[in-house]
Design a protein around this motif. Structure first.
Motif, PDB file in Angstrom:
ATOM      1  N   HIS A  88      -1.869  -0.298  -5.190  1.00 40.26           N
ATOM      2  CA  HIS A  88      -2.423  -0.270  -3.835  1.00 40.26           C
ATOM      3  C   HIS A  88      -2.990  -1.594  -3.340  1.00 40.26           C
ATOM      4  O   HIS A  88      -3.182  -1.772  -2.152  1.00 40.26           O
ATOM      5  N   ASP A  89      -3.336  -2.510  -4.231  1.00 41.01           N
ATOM      6  CA  ASP A  89      -3.998  -3.723  -3.770  1.00 41.01           C
ATOM      7  C   ASP A  89      -3.069  -4.929  -3.717  1.00 41.01           C
ATOM      8  O   ASP A  89      -3.059  -5.680  -2.763  1.00 41.01           O
ATOM      9  N   MET A 119       1.616   7.293  -4.306  1.00 43.81           N
ATOM     10  CA  MET A 119       1.021   7.772  -3.064  1.00 43.81           C
ATOM     11  C   MET A 119       0.966   9.296  -3.034  1.00 43.81           C
ATOM     12  O   MET A 119       0.425   9.883  -2.097  1.00 43.81           O
ATOM     13  N   ARG A 129       9.465   8.147   4.716  1.00 40.91           N
ATOM     14  CA  ARG A 129       8.634   6.947   4.671  1.00 40.91           C
ATOM     15  C   ARG A 129       9.470   5.737   4.230  1.00 40.91           C
ATOM     16  O   ARG A 129       9.311   4.641   4.751  1.00 40.91           O
ATOM     17  N   LEU A 133       9.978   2.235   6.092  1.00 42.60           N
ATOM     18  CA  LEU A 133       9.698   0.938   5.466  1.00 42.60           C
ATOM     19  C   LEU A 133      10.906   0.012   5.586  1.00 42.60           C
ATOM     20  O   LEU A 133      10.769  -1.177   5.865  1.00 42.60           O
ATOM     21  N   GLU A 136      11.097  -1.397   8.897  1.00 38.40           N
ATOM     22  CA  GLU A 136      10.088  -2.433   9.089  1.00 38.40           C
ATOM     23  C   GLU A 136      10.556  -3.806   8.576  1.00 38.40           C
ATOM     24  O   GLU A 136      10.115  -4.842   9.057  1.00 38.40           O
ATOM     25  N   LEU A 167       5.693  -3.032   0.123  1.00 32.79           N
ATOM     26  CA  LEU A 167       4.816  -2.528   1.183  1.00 32.79           C
ATOM     27  C   LEU A 167       4.432  -1.067   0.971  1.00 32.79           C
ATOM     28  O   LEU A 167       3.490  -0.571   1.586  1.00 32.79           O
ATOM     29  N   GLU A 170       0.883   0.094   0.558  1.00 30.91           N
ATOM     30  CA  GLU A 170      -0.052  -0.457   1.550  1.00 30.91           C
ATOM     31  C   GLU A 170      -0.956  -1.525   0.925  1.00 30.91           C
ATOM     32  O   GLU A 170      -2.179  -1.397   0.948  1.00 30.91           O
ATOM     33  N   ARG A 172      -2.946  -5.148   0.111  1.00 31.67           N
ATOM     34  CA  ARG A 172      -3.679  -6.085   0.959  1.00 31.67           C
ATOM     35  C   ARG A 172      -3.300  -7.520   0.641  1.00 31.67           C
ATOM     36  O   ARG A 172      -3.604  -8.439   1.389  1.00 31.67           O
ATOM     37  N   ARG A 202       0.513  -6.643   9.778  1.00 30.12           N
ATOM     38  CA  ARG A 202      -0.231  -5.798   8.847  1.00 30.12           C
ATOM     39  C   ARG A 202      -1.520  -6.444   8.367  1.00 30.12           C
ATOM     40  O   ARG A 202      -2.272  -5.824   7.613  1.00 30.12           O
ATOM     41  N   LEU A 204      -1.741  -8.767   6.217  1.00 30.36           N
ATOM     42  CA  LEU A 204      -1.590  -8.974   4.773  1.00 30.36           C
ATOM     43  C   LEU A 204      -1.997 -10.388   4.381  1.00 30.36           C
ATOM     44  O   LEU A 204      -1.673 -11.337   5.074  1.00 30.36           O
TER      45      LEU A 204
END
Lengths: 332, 288
Positions: A88-89, A119, A129, A133, A136, A167, A170, A172, A202, A204
């Motif tokens: 997630h990070d 997820m 999803r 993606l 995107e 991605l 999600e 960061r 985003r 990012l």
């Protein structure tokens, strides 16, 4: 706000019984939404920095120093926390997309597996999803692509799939480890454009690893230049091009071929790049540097502030004031 | 980029497939299928009761109702052969299934975690490989007592090192690939990556080695039965039949030993050829 912070990061790898230092004290901060370039020749341990951040170092590696992500100590993460951190990070985009995908599984399997497991999405939702993606990253016929195998897609498309997978959690922070090196030049531009757009839409943070100074400058707010396992210069990308401070950076910028100038031969930096473990006690660049003095060989220079830049060179200040023509090799 | 390695992807080209597998490969595949069917339905299609003794018919030659004739105790040879296929042919399958499952689990775990676990596994495998499998099985049976379950288990354990060593080297190569790293940075659990991604990529090698091991297991299990350590007479089994037929050989009636021996040789040969072809095919896929 600082998202990722590396403090005096040192990494030692065991190689055939002996220990080899690959990172010799890297300090680097990446703010939220900021993009930082990490540039250097092969063997300067750029990728090792990225691997240390995602805790993907080879078994047996010894890490010293601190890695903080959003204030949390990454090196101290337990098994489960580490998986959450990776899911997630922080996400990684690899150099060669063909190698980064399991050849016997479809694109859909690859994308949905992460979505379902990390997820917790049901399969049908994960597929929807995944299509989103893919859209995107500029793949419109996602439904069809999900059913295809990696060997049916071109390198550029595969790299987009890898970015889409990155991605999925999600993240960061995106670690892009030479994401365009294995691609041809026109595809390279597309991939860089996608990364730049994603970063802006985003919010990012991006660590963009490359051996191409110009490419890094085109996408990164700040650029760090690595040599032999340490950062030798760090400043805003535009400043780095306008006024490079470290003789190595100056050499790198000067070594770019220029189509507007006819030269008898390219200006290359003399000598061979050093690997981190070969570095002498003094300045690692001393042997290849035209401005080397006795102090350079005796003392290891520290990363010091010089106007807008952080430079690891004993002579940076002197060179800046006494020889303004030093940066002449730079293309204007 | 150099040629991609796609271990799991078979050539779709028809000619390429045939040449890699060859006539012998297809023939041995057919033999394996036929023998498996016989092993499964053998006892039901046997024309006579394989245990029915008729001492008047001892060593009687083939006749209309008994195509292969009778053994020393006057039992129908064909029926015993068909019924014996079950232990002689399916026994090795159990042995190899066990060795494959355990061996590849150990191998993938060693390749995945590396370091001390890998070193320990390699050390144990090297020691185990230095010890002949059949000898180990004989030893185990001597301790536990004879019988099919003991012999099967002992041989199963004996083949684990062979399987594990080969699978470990394949898994080691696979674990070093970037896609494994790519899955790890997505935060997927290690066991899932190993089972769902690494194993499917080394399947062809596992299957090939399993078929080769089947050839050894067929011969070794028969050898144990021949020595009286495996299947116990009067239960029909090819290894038992070779042993029981020995007295007949001395009296000039070699039929029992010969037919059981031929069956064993054909089965082992078919497994061997099939395994070689399968392994060669995945090496071919690698070389492309």
């Amino acid at each position: 706000m600082t998202l990722l912070s590396l403090k005096a990061l040192r990494v030692v790898l065991p190689v055939g019984g002996s220990d080899r230092q690959v990172l010799r004290g890297v300090d680097l901060d990446i703010a939220e939404g900021e993009s930082v370039g990490l540039v250097g020749e092969s063997g300067s341990s750029k990728s090792m920095t990225a691997r240390a951040i995602s805790r993907m170092l080879p078994p047996g590696a010894r890490v010293d120093g601190r890695i903080e992500f959003d204030g949390c100590d990454v090196l101290g993460l337990g098994r489960k926390e580490l998986r959450t951190y990776r899911a997630h990070d922080v996400a990684t985009v690899f150099q060669d997309p063909r190698a980064a995908l399991n050849p016997v599984r479809t694109i859909g399997d690859f994308l949905c597996e992460g979505l379902r497991l990390t997820m917790g999405m049901p399969t049908a939702m994960a597929r929807r999803r995944a299509v989103d993606l893919l859209a995107e990253v500029g793949i419109d016929d996602g439904e069809r692509r999900l059913r295809q195998y990696p060997h049916q897609l071109s390198g550029g498309l595969l790299q987009r799939v890898v970015i889409a997978a990155a991605l999925a959690g999600e993240p960061r922070l995106l670690l892009a480890d030479e994401p365009t090196t294995a691609l041809d030049v026109s595809t390279q531009a597309e991939i860089v454009a996608i990364l730049d757009r994603l970063r802006r839409t985003r919010g990012l943070a991006l660590l963009f690893i490359s051996h191409d100074l110009d490419l890094a400058a085109s996408i990164c707010d700040r650029t760090a230049v690595m040599y032999a396992g340490e950062i030798v210069e760090l400043q805003a990308s535009t400043e780095l091009h306008r006024a490079p401070r470290h003789p190595y950076t100056i050499g790198l910028l000067g070594a770019r071929p220029d189509i507007e100038q006819a030269l008898p031969r390219l200006r290359a930096i003399p000598g061979q790049p050093l690997a981190a473990f070969e570095a002498p006690p003094g300045c690692a660049f001393a042997d290849r540097c035209a401005h080397c003095v006795a102090a350079c060989r005796a003392d290891h220079p520290r990363l010091e502030q010089l106007s807008t830049a952080l430079v690891r060179c004993h002579r940076a200040e002197a060179l800046q004031t006494h020889s303004p023509g030093l940066a002449k090799g730079k293309v204007s | 980029m150099t040629a991609m390695v796609l271990p799991g992807v078979r050539p779709t080209h028809k000619a390429g497939r045939a040449s890699a597998f060859g006539l012998a490969g297809r023939l041995s595949a057919a033999v394996v299928i036929i023998f498996t069917v016989v092993a499964l339905i053998g006892p039901w299609v046997a024309p006579h009761d394989p245990q029915a003794v008729d001492l008047k018919a001892s060593f009687w030659g083939p006749d209309a109702g008994h195509l292969l004739g009778y053994d020393a105790a006057g039992r129908d040879l064909l029926s015993r052969l068909l019924a014996g296929a079950r232990t002689s042919f399916l026994g090795p399958l159990v042995i190899v299934g066990f060795a494959t499952l355990l061996g590849s689990s150990i191998a993938v775990a060693a390749a995945w975690y590396g370091r001390w676990l890998d070193s320990a596994v390699v050390a144990v495998l090297d020691v185990a490989l230095a010890f002949p499998g059949l000898l180990l099985a004989v030893l185990t049976v001597a301790i536990v007592g004879p019988g099919l379950p003991a012999a099967t288990l002992a041989l199963g354990v004996a083949y684990v090192p062979h399987m594990a060593r080969l699978v470990r080297s394949a898994a080691l190569r696979e674990v070093g690939r970037d896609y494994v790293d790519a899955l790890r940075v997505q935060g997927l659990p290690a066991v899932r990556i190993a089972v769902r991604h690494v194993l499917p990529n080394i399947w062809p090698i596992v299957i090939g080695q399993a078929a080769l091991t089947l050839a050894w297991a067929t011969v070794d299990l028969a050898a144990l039965s021949y020595l009286g350590l495996g299947v116990q007479p009067p239960q029909p089994d090819w290894g038992v039949m070779v042993a029981a037929g020995q007295s007949g050989v001395l009296q000039g009636y070699p039929a029992e030993s010969v037919v059981a021996g031929v069956c064993l040789v054909v089965a082992a040969g078919a497994f061997n050829l099939l395994g070689q072809r399968l392994l060669r095919r995945c090496e071919g896929a690698r070389a492309r």
